[in-house]
Design a protein around this motif. Structure first.
Motif, PDB file in Angstrom:
ATOM      1  N   ARG A  60       0.833  -1.140  -0.008  1.00 36.81           N
ATOM      2  CA  ARG A  60       0.003  -0.027   0.118  1.00 36.81           C
ATOM      3  C   ARG A  60       0.893   1.223   0.085  1.00 36.81           C
ATOM      4  O   ARG A  60       0.434   2.241  -0.651  1.00 36.81           O
ATOM      5  CB  ARG A  60      -1.003   0.015   1.322  1.00 36.81           C
ATOM      6  CG  ARG A  60      -1.986  -1.173   1.103  1.00 36.81           C
ATOM      7  CD  ARG A  60      -3.209  -0.883   2.198  1.00 36.81           C
ATOM      8  NE  ARG A  60      -2.556  -1.195   3.485  1.00 36.81           N
ATOM      9  CZ  ARG A  60      -2.629  -2.077   4.188  1.00 36.81           C
ATOM     10  NH1 ARG A  60      -3.201  -3.454   3.403  1.00 36.81           N
ATOM     11  NH2 ARG A  60      -2.343  -2.451   5.375  1.00 36.81           N
ATOM     12  N   ASP A  65       2.355   1.711  -3.552  1.00 40.23           N
ATOM     13  CA  ASP A  65       1.138   2.223  -4.592  1.00 40.23           C
ATOM     14  C   ASP A  65       0.909   3.880  -4.276  1.00 40.23           C
ATOM     15  O   ASP A  65       0.819   4.431  -5.293  1.00 40.23           O
ATOM     16  CB  ASP A  65      -0.047   1.375  -4.116  1.00 40.23           C
ATOM     17  CG  ASP A  65      -0.160   0.057  -4.767  1.00 40.23           C
ATOM     18  OD1 ASP A  65       0.747  -0.470  -5.394  1.00 40.23           O
ATOM     19  OD2 ASP A  65      -1.046  -0.779  -4.231  1.00 40.23           O
ATOM     20  N   ALA A  66       0.785   4.314  -2.861  1.00 36.16           N
ATOM     21  CA  ALA A  66       0.876   5.576  -2.772  1.00 36.16           C
ATOM     22  C   ALA A  66       1.857   6.364  -3.199  1.00 36.16           C
ATOM     23  O   ALA A  66       1.615   7.413  -3.754  1.00 36.16           O
ATOM     24  CB  ALA A  66       0.797   5.642  -1.370  1.00 36.16           C
ATOM     25  N   ARG A 101       3.816   5.409  -5.685  1.00 34.68           N
ATOM     26  CA  ARG A 101       4.046   5.442  -7.227  1.00 34.68           C
ATOM     27  C   ARG A 101       2.675   6.648  -7.782  1.00 34.68           C
ATOM     28  O   ARG A 101       2.917   6.973  -8.934  1.00 34.68           O
ATOM     29  CB  ARG A 101       3.205   4.198  -7.664  1.00 34.68           C
ATOM     30  CG  ARG A 101       3.273   4.117  -9.251  1.00 34.68           C
ATOM     31  CD  ARG A 101       2.528   2.543  -9.505  1.00 34.68           C
ATOM     32  NE  ARG A 101       1.298   2.560  -8.890  1.00 34.68           N
ATOM     33  CZ  ARG A 101       0.301   1.667  -8.710  1.00 34.68           C
ATOM     34  NH1 ARG A 101       0.965   0.481  -9.007  1.00 34.68           N
ATOM     35  NH2 ARG A 101      -0.618   1.625  -8.072  1.00 34.68           N
ATOM     36  N   ASP A 102       1.565   6.602  -7.084  1.00 36.37           N
ATOM     37  CA  ASP A 102       0.676   7.493  -7.540  1.00 36.37           C
ATOM     38  C   ASP A 102       1.030   8.935  -7.297  1.00 36.37           C
ATOM     39  O   ASP A 102       0.820   9.693  -8.116  1.00 36.37           O
ATOM     40  CB  ASP A 102      -0.751   7.106  -6.732  1.00 36.37           C
ATOM     41  CG  ASP A 102      -1.439   5.964  -6.913  1.00 36.37           C
ATOM     42  OD1 ASP A 102      -1.016   5.019  -8.035  1.00 36.37           O
ATOM     43  OD2 ASP A 102      -2.067   5.397  -6.125  1.00 36.37           O
ATOM     44  N   ALA A 103       1.763   9.281  -6.291  1.00 42.44           N
ATOM     45  CA  ALA A 103       2.311  10.668  -6.200  1.00 42.44           C
ATOM     46  C   ALA A 103       3.247  10.976  -7.366  1.00 42.44           C
ATOM     47  O   ALA A 103       3.492  12.054  -7.806  1.00 42.44           O
ATOM     48  CB  ALA A 103       3.180  10.576  -4.861  1.00 42.44           C
ATOM     49  N   ARG A 104       4.032   9.879  -7.762  1.00 41.72           N
ATOM     50  CA  ARG A 104       5.075  10.226  -8.641  1.00 41.72           C
ATOM     51  C   ARG A 104       4.306  10.388 -10.207  1.00 41.72           C
ATOM     52  O   ARG A 104       4.891  11.107 -11.015  1.00 41.72           O
ATOM     53  CB  ARG A 104       6.079   9.052  -9.100  1.00 41.72           C
ATOM     54  CG  ARG A 104       7.070   8.947  -7.878  1.00 41.72           C
ATOM     55  CD  ARG A 104       8.022   7.792  -8.194  1.00 41.72           C
ATOM     56  NE  ARG A 104       8.953   7.502  -6.920  1.00 41.72           N
ATOM     57  CZ  ARG A 104      10.148   8.161  -6.962  1.00 41.72           C
ATOM     58  NH1 ARG A 104      10.538   8.843  -7.766  1.00 41.72           N
ATOM     59  NH2 ARG A 104      10.807   7.895  -5.897  1.00 41.72           N
ATOM     60  N   LEU A 105       3.303   9.873 -10.332  1.00 45.42           N
ATOM     61  CA  LEU A 105       2.460   9.937 -11.601  1.00 45.42           C
ATOM     62  C   LEU A 105       1.670  11.242 -11.810  1.00 45.42           C
ATOM     63  O   LEU A 105       1.057  11.555 -12.833  1.00 45.42           O
ATOM     64  CB  LEU A 105       1.541   8.701 -11.698  1.00 45.42           C
ATOM     65  CG  LEU A 105       2.151   7.367 -11.875  1.00 45.42           C
ATOM     66  CD1 LEU A 105       1.071   6.131 -11.885  1.00 45.42           C
ATOM     67  CD2 LEU A 105       2.942   7.466 -13.052  1.00 45.42           C
ATOM     68  N   VAL A 106       1.652  12.060 -10.936  1.00 45.58           N
ATOM     69  CA  VAL A 106       1.011  13.414 -10.712  1.00 45.58           C
ATOM     70  C   VAL A 106       1.341  14.342 -11.766  1.00 45.58           C
ATOM     71  O   VAL A 106       0.821  14.885 -12.673  1.00 45.58           O
ATOM     72  CB  VAL A 106       1.151  14.058  -9.347  1.00 45.58           C
ATOM     73  CG1 VAL A 106       0.444  15.564  -9.383  1.00 45.58           C
ATOM     74  CG2 VAL A 106       0.414  13.296  -8.280  1.00 45.58           C
ATOM     75  N   SER A 110       5.787  16.861  -9.460  1.00 50.77           N
ATOM     76  CA  SER A 110       5.442  15.997  -8.050  1.00 50.77           C
ATOM     77  C   SER A 110       6.484  16.414  -6.974  1.00 50.77           C
ATOM     78  O   SER A 110       7.585  16.762  -7.146  1.00 50.77           O
ATOM     79  CB  SER A 110       6.133  14.507  -8.635  1.00 50.77           C
ATOM     80  OG  SER A 110       5.797  13.509  -7.482  1.00 50.77           O
ATOM     81  N   LEU A 139       1.377  10.159   2.505  1.00 48.19           N
ATOM     82  CA  LEU A 139       1.880   8.818   1.776  1.00 48.19           C
ATOM     83  C   LEU A 139       1.888   7.475   2.862  1.00 48.19           C
ATOM     84  O   LEU A 139       1.716   6.612   2.481  1.00 48.19           O
ATOM     85  CB  LEU A 139       3.066   9.089   1.465  1.00 48.19           C
ATOM     86  CG  LEU A 139       3.342  10.187   0.345  1.00 48.19           C
ATOM     87  CD1 LEU A 139       4.981  10.148  -0.152  1.00 48.19           C
ATOM     88  CD2 LEU A 139       2.527   9.686  -0.928  1.00 48.19           C
TER      89      LEU A 139
END
Length: 237
Positions: free
Chosen positions: A64, A67-68, A70-75, A79, A111
């Motif tokens: 988890r 994943d958090a 990774r989602d922050a890097r995809l902003v 980022s 995060l």
């Protein structure tokens, strides 16, 4: 540097002095999922979220957190994530930009929230006992490693000179002790060397001296008394 420096708590003995290229200076927040540290990366303030010892031992909690991050890097390119590490041998961590310590603690805490499912909105009114993971009591920092070691770059100039003077003093004492030992034992006589094998001792033969024989010159034989004479008077024939 951020102005809210009064919110930074000192590091504990169990805390890492640095993570990667980030030098840590104190604690910002402590939660079940992990600890948020104040640090510096390339002369810029950052907030670092490190999973706790309990969370990093749970594979689902690690997933988890990954994943958090990774989602922050995809902003996008803006980022806030600037560094991180996710290796099986150590606890995962991530560093975010911190315009202030409060802002950095908020971003890093966001995060960590998915690790304990704190980001989920409850369905309906809360009822029953509260939820806490089984590892919530293990709130110490997770496993970490530092390489290269921060010494001596992590020491001040006064600290470096103290270590150098201590090493020189120990070296001088060892040299004097070695010199005294050499002087004490150099005039000692050599110890006797024992033979490798003991010399066998042979028994001395006990030989009686005998008178020589008149005819042959050899040892004379002692005549035996005639039979039947007994041990009477020698004048009786």
């Amino acid at each position: 540097m951020p102005g809210a420096s009064d919110r930074v708590l000192p590091l504990l003995r169990t805390d890492p002095p640095r993570l990667g290229d980030i030098a840590l200076s104190g604690r910002l927040e402590v939660a079940d999922a992990g600890i948020v540290y104040a640090g510096v990366l390339d002369d810029q303030p950052v907030a670092v979220a490190l999973l706790s010892a309990g969370a990093e031992s749970d594979s689902y909690a690690r997933a988890r957190f990954s994943d958090a991050v990774r989602d922050a890097r995809l902003v996008g390119s803006d980022s806030s994530v600037v560094a991180g590490e996710d290796e099986p041998e150590v606890a995962p961590w991530v560093a975010v930009r911190a315009h202030s310590w409060a802002d950095g603690a908020k971003l890093a805490g966001a995060l960590l929230a998915p690790v304990t499912l704190e980001h989920l909105v409850p369905i309906g009114p809360a009822r029953g006992p509260g939820f806490r993971p089984h590892w919530h009591a293990a709130r110490d920092p997770g496993r970490w490693r530092v390489w290269p070691l921060p010494w001596p770059s992590g020491l001040s100039a006064a600290g470096r000179w103290t270590h150098i003077a201590s090493f020189a003093l120990v070296l001088a004492i060892s040299t004097v002790a070695l010199f005294i030992a050499v002087k004490l034992f150099e005039n000692q006589p050599p110890a006797p060397v024992n033979p490798p094998f003991p010399t066998p001792s042979l028994p001395t033969p006990n030989i009686r001296p005998t008178a020589p024989s008149p005819s042959t010159g050899g040892p004379a034989e002692t005549p035996s008394p005639p039979a039947g004479t007994g041990t009477g008077d020698p004048s009786i024939v």
